[in-house]
Design an enzyme around this catalytic site. Sequence first.
Site, PDB file in Angstrom:
ATOM      1  CG  ASP A 144      -1.972  -1.029   1.240  1.00  0.00           C
ATOM      2  OD1 ASP A 144      -1.976  -1.856   0.310  1.00  0.00           O
ATOM      3  OD2 ASP A 144      -2.811  -1.032   2.151  1.00  0.00           O
ATOM      4  CG  HIS A 220       2.749  -8.894  -0.262  1.00  0.00           C
ATOM      5  ND1 HIS A 220       2.130 -10.052   0.146  1.00  0.00           N
ATOM      6  CD2 HIS A 220       2.352  -7.935   0.629  1.00  0.00           C
ATOM      7  CE1 HIS A 220       1.403  -9.815   1.219  1.00  0.00           C
ATOM      8  NE2 HIS A 220       1.528  -8.537   1.532  1.00  0.00           N
ATOM      9  CB  SER A 331       9.622   2.808   5.269  1.00  0.00           C
ATOM     10  OG  SER A 331      10.923   3.263   4.990  1.00  0.00           O
TER      11      SER A 331
END
Length: 362
Positions: A144, A220, A331
């Site tokens: 995200d 991911h 981050s």
Amino acid sequence: TDRKKFHTASVGQVFRLRPFHVLVATGGGYVGYRKYEDYKLEQLEKRGIEVPVKLASEWEVALYKSVPTRLLSRAWGRLNQVELPTWLRKPVYSLYIWTFGVNMKEAAVEDLHHYRNLSEFFRRKLKPQARPVCCVHSVISPSDGKILNFGQVKNCEVEQVKGVTYSLESFLGPRVSTEELHFSQAPPGNSFQQQLVTKEGNELYHCVIYLAPGDYHCFHSPTDWRVSHRRHFPGSLMSVNPGVARWIKELFCHNERVVLTGDWKHGFFSLTAVGATNVGSIRIYFDQDLHTNSPSYSKGSYNDFSFISNNNKEGIPMRKGEHLGEFNLGSTIVLIFEAPKDFKFHLKAGQKIRFGEALGSL
């Protein structure tokens, strides 16, 4: 007389300040000022007013670096591990949810009392159906976040935000040996960028994704690829929010980061997890030897680790959408990869994106 005697310290003793306290107070105050400036810039952008780029001077960067962000990040990490009393969990997490706009309806466990500490809450898992992985496009978003920049790499420079660049070689470090990546040897004298492009007719592309504190903190695999090498750069832990990225040139080269390199069906592929303030801990699930934000490190150093061995000559195979790693707070993820010239991004700068959505395809 019955007057009482009062013993007072001298003015010099009362106001005695150590250099460390001066640095923390000055640096912290300046960071607060920058945060206020960032807020004003965001408001201008929302109104559609283009903000000119104003880069930090060397002394401003040095002052920012004087703030003990690595120490603060380690302290924050320990605080995150403290188990909260059951009665306190809902008020604390609810405040965080309200502040950063967290959508708990997507969480695999919505009950706030389930999370024993802040670290567990930050690393919460999502419901399987919350992030469907796009099967049509070849590259998906690994997390995200907000798209800061994307496009072709030109002149060995990569844009961290519009108008502010950093050196490709400084960011990735010296090229990994061709034996480890199974690449053909590039002709001597070629630029660093040309050495990464292994197939004729291909170009080098990049994409920068900023994870805000309220975003899902796991990342991911963005495609089917093979991880051959890990390079860990210890470094600063300055904020990587868009305002700071617009202000400090080569911010990502200053900060601690973990560079994973390998190859996919079109050639070179890399994913870099960039650390930030309160995000000294970067975890890669298949790499148990990785330890980030150590108390001491040599400036400009880096640590290499190869996943190619006599027993494992293929490295670490990753499937698109497979769990890869996690941050303890928001981050940045930077993708740099090789692809044919007809590769197209399906993005807009500044857009919000979620893990599993398309980044681009052929």
